[in-house]
Design a protein around this motif. Structure first.
Motif, PDB file in Angstrom:
ATOM      1  N   LEU A 253       9.619  21.510  -1.540  1.00  0.00           N
ATOM      2  CA  LEU A 253      11.005  21.308  -1.046  1.00  0.00           C
ATOM      3  C   LEU A 253      11.974  20.524  -1.809  1.00  0.00           C
ATOM      4  CD1 LEU A 253      10.645  20.737   2.782  1.00  0.00           C
ATOM      5  CD2 LEU A 253      11.583  22.723   1.749  1.00  0.00           C
ATOM      6  N   PRO A 254      13.223  20.958  -2.079  1.00  0.00           N
ATOM      7  CA  PRO A 254      14.217  20.059  -2.917  1.00  0.00           C
ATOM      8  C   PRO A 254      14.669  18.847  -2.010  1.00  0.00           C
ATOM      9  CG  PRO A 254      15.302  22.148  -2.145  1.00  0.00           C
ATOM     10  CD  PRO A 254      13.957  22.210  -1.594  1.00  0.00           C
ATOM     11  N   LEU A 255      13.592  17.974  -1.571  1.00  0.00           N
ATOM     12  CA  LEU A 255      13.934  16.692  -0.911  1.00  0.00           C
ATOM     13  C   LEU A 255      13.331  15.766  -1.507  1.00  0.00           C
ATOM     14  CD1 LEU A 255      13.510  18.202   2.762  1.00  0.00           C
ATOM     15  CD2 LEU A 255      15.721  17.927   1.439  1.00  0.00           C
ATOM     16  N   ASP A 258      11.798   8.908   0.914  1.00  0.00           N
ATOM     17  CA  ASP A 258      11.828   7.571   0.878  1.00  0.00           C
ATOM     18  C   ASP A 258      11.256   6.799   2.183  1.00  0.00           C
ATOM     19  OD1 ASP A 258      12.215   4.642   0.498  1.00  0.00           O
ATOM     20  OD2 ASP A 258      14.391   4.863   0.277  1.00  0.00           O
ATOM     21  N   GLY A 259      10.109   6.508   2.316  1.00  0.00           N
ATOM     22  CA  GLY A 259       9.535   5.982   3.767  1.00  0.00           C
ATOM     23  C   GLY A 259       9.569   7.381   4.630  1.00  0.00           C
ATOM     24  N   ALA A 260      10.264   7.195   5.700  1.00  0.00           N
ATOM     25  CA  ALA A 260      10.292   8.358   6.728  1.00  0.00           C
ATOM     26  C   ALA A 260      11.585   9.047   6.688  1.00  0.00           C
ATOM     27  CB  ALA A 260      10.115   7.702   8.232  1.00  0.00           C
ATOM     28  N   THR A 261      12.453   8.815   5.441  1.00  0.00           N
ATOM     29  CA  THR A 261      13.585   9.396   5.332  1.00  0.00           C
ATOM     30  C   THR A 261      13.346  10.565   3.845  1.00  0.00           C
ATOM     31  OG1 THR A 261      14.702   7.476   6.030  1.00  0.00           O
ATOM     32  CG2 THR A 261      16.200   8.904   4.640  1.00  0.00           C
ATOM     33  N   TRP A 262      13.909  11.785   4.211  1.00  0.00           N
ATOM     34  CA  TRP A 262      13.932  12.673   3.385  1.00  0.00           C
ATOM     35  C   TRP A 262      15.483  12.923   3.005  1.00  0.00           C
ATOM     36  CZ3 TRP A 262       9.592  15.442   1.494  1.00  0.00           C
ATOM     37  CH2 TRP A 262       8.232  15.098   2.111  1.00  0.00           C
ATOM     38  N   ALA A 263      15.801  13.022   1.787  1.00  0.00           N
ATOM     39  CA  ALA A 263      17.062  13.297   1.336  1.00  0.00           C
ATOM     40  C   ALA A 263      17.478  14.428   0.475  1.00  0.00           C
ATOM     41  CB  ALA A 263      17.682  12.011   0.757  1.00  0.00           C
ATOM     42  N   ASN A 264      18.436  15.328   0.591  1.00  0.00           N
ATOM     43  CA  ASN A 264      18.928  16.433  -0.195  1.00  0.00           C
ATOM     44  C   ASN A 264      20.403  16.308  -0.516  1.00  0.00           C
ATOM     45  OD1 ASN A 264      19.232  18.754  -1.908  1.00  0.00           O
ATOM     46  ND2 ASN A 264      18.848  19.985  -0.260  1.00  0.00           N
ATOM     47  N   GLY A 265      20.935  15.446  -1.534  1.00  0.00           N
ATOM     48  CA  GLY A 265      22.172  15.263  -1.903  1.00  0.00           C
ATOM     49  C   GLY A 265      22.550  14.556  -0.781  1.00  0.00           C
ATOM     50  N   ASP A 266      23.763  14.544   0.372  1.00  0.00           N
ATOM     51  CA  ASP A 266      24.342  13.844   1.337  1.00  0.00           C
ATOM     52  C   ASP A 266      23.551  14.159   2.592  1.00  0.00           C
ATOM     53  OD1 ASP A 266      26.348  13.096  -0.533  1.00  0.00           O
ATOM     54  OD2 ASP A 266      27.698  14.863   0.189  1.00  0.00           O
ATOM     55  N   ALA A 267      22.718  15.371   2.607  1.00  0.00           N
ATOM     56  CA  ALA A 267      22.012  15.411   3.845  1.00  0.00           C
ATOM     57  C   ALA A 267      20.858  14.544   3.870  1.00  0.00           C
ATOM     58  CB  ALA A 267      21.550  16.910   3.963  1.00  0.00           C
ATOM     59  N   ARG A 268      20.508  13.827   5.069  1.00  0.00           N
ATOM     60  CA  ARG A 268      19.276  12.947   5.054  1.00  0.00           C
ATOM     61  C   ARG A 268      18.756  13.247   6.522  1.00  0.00           C
ATOM     62  NH1 ARG A 268      21.144   7.260   4.858  1.00  0.00           N
ATOM     63  NH2 ARG A 268      23.015   8.121   5.639  1.00  0.00           N
ATOM     64  N   TYR A 269      17.332  12.989   6.535  1.00  0.00           N
ATOM     65  CA  TYR A 269      16.684  13.437   7.745  1.00  0.00           C
ATOM     66  C   TYR A 269      15.618  12.295   7.826  1.00  0.00           C
ATOM     67  CZ  TYR A 269      18.199  18.214   6.481  1.00  0.00           C
ATOM     68  OH  TYR A 269      18.947  19.136   6.077  1.00  0.00           O
ATOM     69  N   ARG A 270      15.448  12.121   9.343  1.00  0.00           N
ATOM     70  CA  ARG A 270      13.945  11.050   9.404  1.00  0.00           C
ATOM     71  C   ARG A 270      13.031  12.225  10.269  1.00  0.00           C
ATOM     72  NH1 ARG A 270      13.845   6.278   8.006  1.00  0.00           N
ATOM     73  NH2 ARG A 270      12.860   5.432   9.666  1.00  0.00           N
ATOM     74  N   GLU A 271      11.874  11.987   9.719  1.00  0.00           N
ATOM     75  CA  GLU A 271      10.574  12.670  10.074  1.00  0.00           C
ATOM     76  C   GLU A 271       9.895  12.105  10.884  1.00  0.00           C
ATOM     77  OE1 GLU A 271       6.908  14.478   7.316  1.00  0.00           O
ATOM     78  OE2 GLU A 271       7.634  12.776   6.798  1.00  0.00           O
ATOM     79  N   ALA A 272       9.267  12.838  11.986  1.00  0.00           N
ATOM     80  CA  ALA A 272       8.150  12.745  12.909  1.00  0.00           C
ATOM     81  C   ALA A 272       7.042  13.916  12.623  1.00  0.00           C
ATOM     82  CB  ALA A 272       8.503  12.755  14.148  1.00  0.00           C
ATOM     83  N   ALA A 273       5.590  13.508  12.581  1.00  0.00           N
ATOM     84  CA  ALA A 273       4.967  14.540  12.530  1.00  0.00           C
ATOM     85  C   ALA A 273       3.608  14.334  13.329  1.00  0.00           C
ATOM     86  CB  ALA A 273       4.334  14.721  10.902  1.00  0.00           C
ATOM     87  N   ALA A 279      -6.255  24.627  11.998  1.00  0.00           N
ATOM     88  CA  ALA A 279      -7.355  23.748  10.958  1.00  0.00           C
ATOM     89  C   ALA A 279      -6.173  23.046   9.914  1.00  0.00           C
ATOM     90  CB  ALA A 279      -8.141  24.524  10.411  1.00  0.00           C
ATOM     91  N   GLY A 280      -6.152  21.601  10.027  1.00  0.00           N
ATOM     92  CA  GLY A 280      -5.518  21.159   8.787  1.00  0.00           C
ATOM     93  C   GLY A 280      -3.979  20.885   8.935  1.00  0.00           C
ATOM     94  N   ALA A 281      -3.458  21.777  10.032  1.00  0.00           N
ATOM     95  CA  ALA A 281      -1.946  21.777  10.249  1.00  0.00           C
ATOM     96  C   ALA A 281      -1.421  20.649  10.973  1.00  0.00           C
ATOM     97  CB  ALA A 281      -1.713  23.269  10.984  1.00  0.00           C
ATOM     98  N   ARG A 282       0.000  20.336  10.599  1.00  0.00           N
ATOM     99  CA  ARG A 282       0.641  19.552  11.068  1.00  0.00           C
ATOM    100  C   ARG A 282       1.997  19.894  11.649  1.00  0.00           C
ATOM    101  NH1 ARG A 282      -0.880  14.242  11.233  1.00  0.00           N
ATOM    102  NH2 ARG A 282       0.768  13.510  11.360  1.00  0.00           N
ATOM    103  N   LEU A 283       2.647  19.442  12.624  1.00  0.00           N
ATOM    104  CA  LEU A 283       3.976  20.036  13.144  1.00  0.00           C
ATOM    105  C   LEU A 283       5.104  18.766  12.672  1.00  0.00           C
ATOM    106  CD1 LEU A 283       5.252  22.216  16.078  1.00  0.00           C
ATOM    107  CD2 LEU A 283       6.501  19.707  15.376  1.00  0.00           C
ATOM    108  N   HIS A 284       6.043  19.035  12.001  1.00  0.00           N
ATOM    109  CA  HIS A 284       6.962  18.475  11.447  1.00  0.00           C
ATOM    110  C   HIS A 284       8.523  18.467  12.193  1.00  0.00           C
ATOM    111  CE1 HIS A 284       4.449  17.042   7.981  1.00  0.00           C
ATOM    112  NE2 HIS A 284       3.948  18.368   8.441  1.00  0.00           N
ATOM    113  N   ALA A 285       8.955  17.416  12.429  1.00  0.00           N
ATOM    114  CA  ALA A 285      10.634  17.450  12.998  1.00  0.00           C
ATOM    115  C   ALA A 285      11.520  16.595  12.035  1.00  0.00           C
ATOM    116  CB  ALA A 285      10.495  17.108  14.516  1.00  0.00           C
ATOM    117  N   PHE A 286      12.447  17.172  11.590  1.00  0.00           N
ATOM    118  CA  PHE A 286      13.330  16.411  10.574  1.00  0.00           C
ATOM    119  C   PHE A 286      14.691  16.300  11.509  1.00  0.00           C
ATOM    120  CE2 PHE A 286      12.088  17.096   5.929  1.00  0.00           C
ATOM    121  CZ  PHE A 286      10.695  16.716   6.465  1.00  0.00           C
TER     122      PHE A 286
END
Length: 584
Positions: A253-255, A258-273, A279-286
């Motif tokens: 991903l073009p992100l 930084d810690g729990a923050t993902w950034a793409n230009g001016d767009a920034r997201y906080r992640e929870a997983a 098997a081996g899968a995780r669900l992410h919410a940005f």
């Protein structure tokens, strides 16, 4: 002989310097408040965004788990169908055709993308999509990991692109046995278009990654089959060998993280997983940071504005106090000069005496203005208390992740600051009057607003408020803020009179008799006889700490509306005031 008038202004430079230093100190304090407020806003935005992301991740995980559980039961149930063993065991063409019809009906009723039977040699002999051009019947899936693993271990799952349809989905495979001998595999393919559309209606970006970090289910179609981190060439080769994702590049991903923050230009997201039952899968919410930052920054700006107003009011009070002192000193100095000049020349002394008297009159007027200005704190005490209460509640709502209610409180704070400005203007009306903005005003809303300002005191003292005679839609001609000021003053006086009284009560009675009459009555001790005749005269008061300005200003405001304000007999046995205004 006339003695020249000499004014001592030696103190002016020092006073000016002290005022400049006070202003600089206030600006420094305001800057520190701004830094602290915006620092709090940044931290609060992250906490609120993390909570929203965590809530969405857990909700979406439960929804996905329920969807998977439903479809995992299908191959388990189908392995018990006798017809399945018949088709796999005999390879009878007629039985296979009948099985095609059954699988087609079952897929339609369960919303499965496709259900199909694979013989032990890897060839598909029956499928629910047998009518379609992209039918699986006759296709060989012996190379697919889900087929090999199901034959070896009894069951297997694989998320992959369909080699025929090219559509992504989860392949759930189950081995079919008879007498301990493996006959083949039954496979249910599940596609998650409906679930992805449901997630897409949320403001967050929600997606599932497999054990290699590849995004396989997502509310953002442009993120599908990207990765959260680069994949090494050995893993890529293994994925290509089984055609799991065809020849897709599987780029990150073009992100930037930084810690729990993902950034793409001016767009920034906080992640929870959170993990999901794959098997081996995780669900992410940005969760986008921008909405929470905007709300928190708005609260910070409001706090800074309130601090600015309070500091400006303090500086104004200091300046006016010093100006009043300077004028009084000048007046005394001029009086001394006039008295001394009378001994030298009687005529000149008389002229100077008249001049001094005129200067004293001017100083007195300026002193009155200063006293009125000093009374601002008394008049705006309740709005400032209300502002503080709403600001504290706004912080509580923000901590609870309820920015809507916090925004409502902030809007109320803005309205109260406007109300404070109007009250200050009224208190200065002794020196400078302005034309009120008259128009139709709804009585019920005005009474509601006045009770809002004194609500804390009413609850604190346990006062019972009776509202009698109000009719929805009843309007009068007035300025709403000034009309509220009159009622607040009357309510404040009633509350002061009820301090320490048993069973304290206030009655607000509204009557429409040509004009509209609003009576505020209490069951306090009533009006002292020594102030009753001069009740509306400025600076006449029966309270030990009162200024005696409220009722005089209130009557002036009522007269500007074309109305009246008078003391009347209280139906509750204490004091009562009747305000009459023109009906709209």
């Amino acid at each position: 002989m006339t003695t020249p008038v000499i004014l001592d202004d030696s103190h002016a430079p020092g006073a000016g310097r002290r005022l400049i230093w006070a202003a600089l100190l206030a600006l420094l304090l305001l800057a520190m408040i701004a830094v602290a407020a915006f620092g709090w806003a940044a931290g609060h935005a992250r906490v609120a965004s993390d909570a929203a992301a965590e809530q969405q991740a857990r909700s979406a995980s439960r929804r996905l788990a329920g969807e998977l559980q439903k479809f995992r039961l299908l191959p388990l149930v189908l392995t018990e169908y006798p017809d399945v063993r018949t088709v796999l065991g005999s390879g009878d063409a007629g039985a296979a055709r009948r099985m095609n019809d059954k699988l087609e009906l079952l897929a339609d009723r369960t919303d499965a993308a496709v259900i199909y039977l694979i013989a032990r040699d890897g060839r598909t002999i029956a499928a629910s999509n047998w009518r379609r051009p992209q039918s699986f019947v006759g296709q060989n899936y012996g190379f697919r990991p889900y087929f090999r693993d199901a034959m070896a271990k009894g069951s297997a799952e694989l998320f992959a692109l369909g080699t025929v349809s090219g559509r992504p989905g989860l392949f759930i495979a189950r081995r079919v046995e008879e007498g301990g001998r493996a006959l083949g595999v039954i496979v249910v393919k599940v596609e998650f278009g409906g679930l992805e559309a449901e997630w897409a209606r949320q403001p967050l970006a929600t997606f599932v990654t497999d054990d290699h970090g590849v995004i396989i289910i997502t509310s953002r179609p442009d993120w599908r089959f990207h990765t959260l981190a680069p994949i090494d060439e050995r893993t890529r080769a293994a994925i290509r060998a089984v055609l799991q994702f065809g020849d897709l590049p599987l780029t990150p991903l073009p992100l930037a993280k930084d810690g729990a923050t993902w950034a793409n230009g001016d767009a920034r997201y906080r992640e929870a997983a959170v993990p999901v039952p794959m098997a081996g899968a995780r669900l992410h919410a940005f969760q986008p940071l921008a909405p929470a930052e905007a709300s928190a920054n708005a609260t910070a700006r409001t706090a800074i504005l309130i601090a600015f107003i309070l500091l400006a009011a303090l500086l104004t009070w200091v300046f006016r106090s010093r100006e009043k002192q300077r004028l009084q000193e000048e007046a005394r100095h001029m009086l001394e000069i006039e008295v001394a000049a009378r001994t030298a020349d009687l005529v000149e002394a008389n002229r100077r005496f008249r001049a001094a008297r005129e200067e004293l009159s001017q100083a007195s007027r300026l002193g009155t203005i200063g006293q009125i200005t000093a009374g601002v704190a008394h008049e705006i005490n309740q709005p400032v208390a209300a502002i503080r209460g709403f600001a504290e509640n706004a912080g509580t709502f923000l901590d609870r992740g309820d920015p809507g209610k916090a925004r409502d409180n902030i809007g109320t704070i803005v309205a109260l600051t406007e109300r404070i400005a109007a009250i200050i203007a009224e208190l200065r009306s002794f020196a400078r009057r302005s034309t009120p903005a008259l128009g139709p005003v709804e009585i019920v809303r005005v009474i509601d607003g006045a009770l809002l300002l004194v609500g804390d005191r009413i609850r604190e003292h346990g006062v019972t408020v009776e509202r009698v005679g109000e009719v929805p839609g009843m309007r009068c001609i007035a300025d709403r803020v000034r009309l509220e000021q009159i009622l607040v003053n009357l309510l404040q006086n009633a509350l002061d009179a009820l301090t320490g009284r048993p069973d304290p009560r206030i009655r607000i009675e509204t009557r429409e008799q040509g004009d509209i009459a609003i009576t505020v009555a209490d069951n306090g001790p009533g009006i002292a006889p020594d102030v009753a005749d001069n009740l509306f005269t400025p600076f006449v008061t029966g309270k030990a700490d009162g200024l005696g300005l409220g009722l005089g200003i209130a009557r002036d405001i009522a007269r500007e509306f074309g109305g009246t304000l008078d003391s009347v007999a209280s139906p509750l046995g204490g004091a009562a005031f009747r305000l009459e205004v023109r009906r709209a």
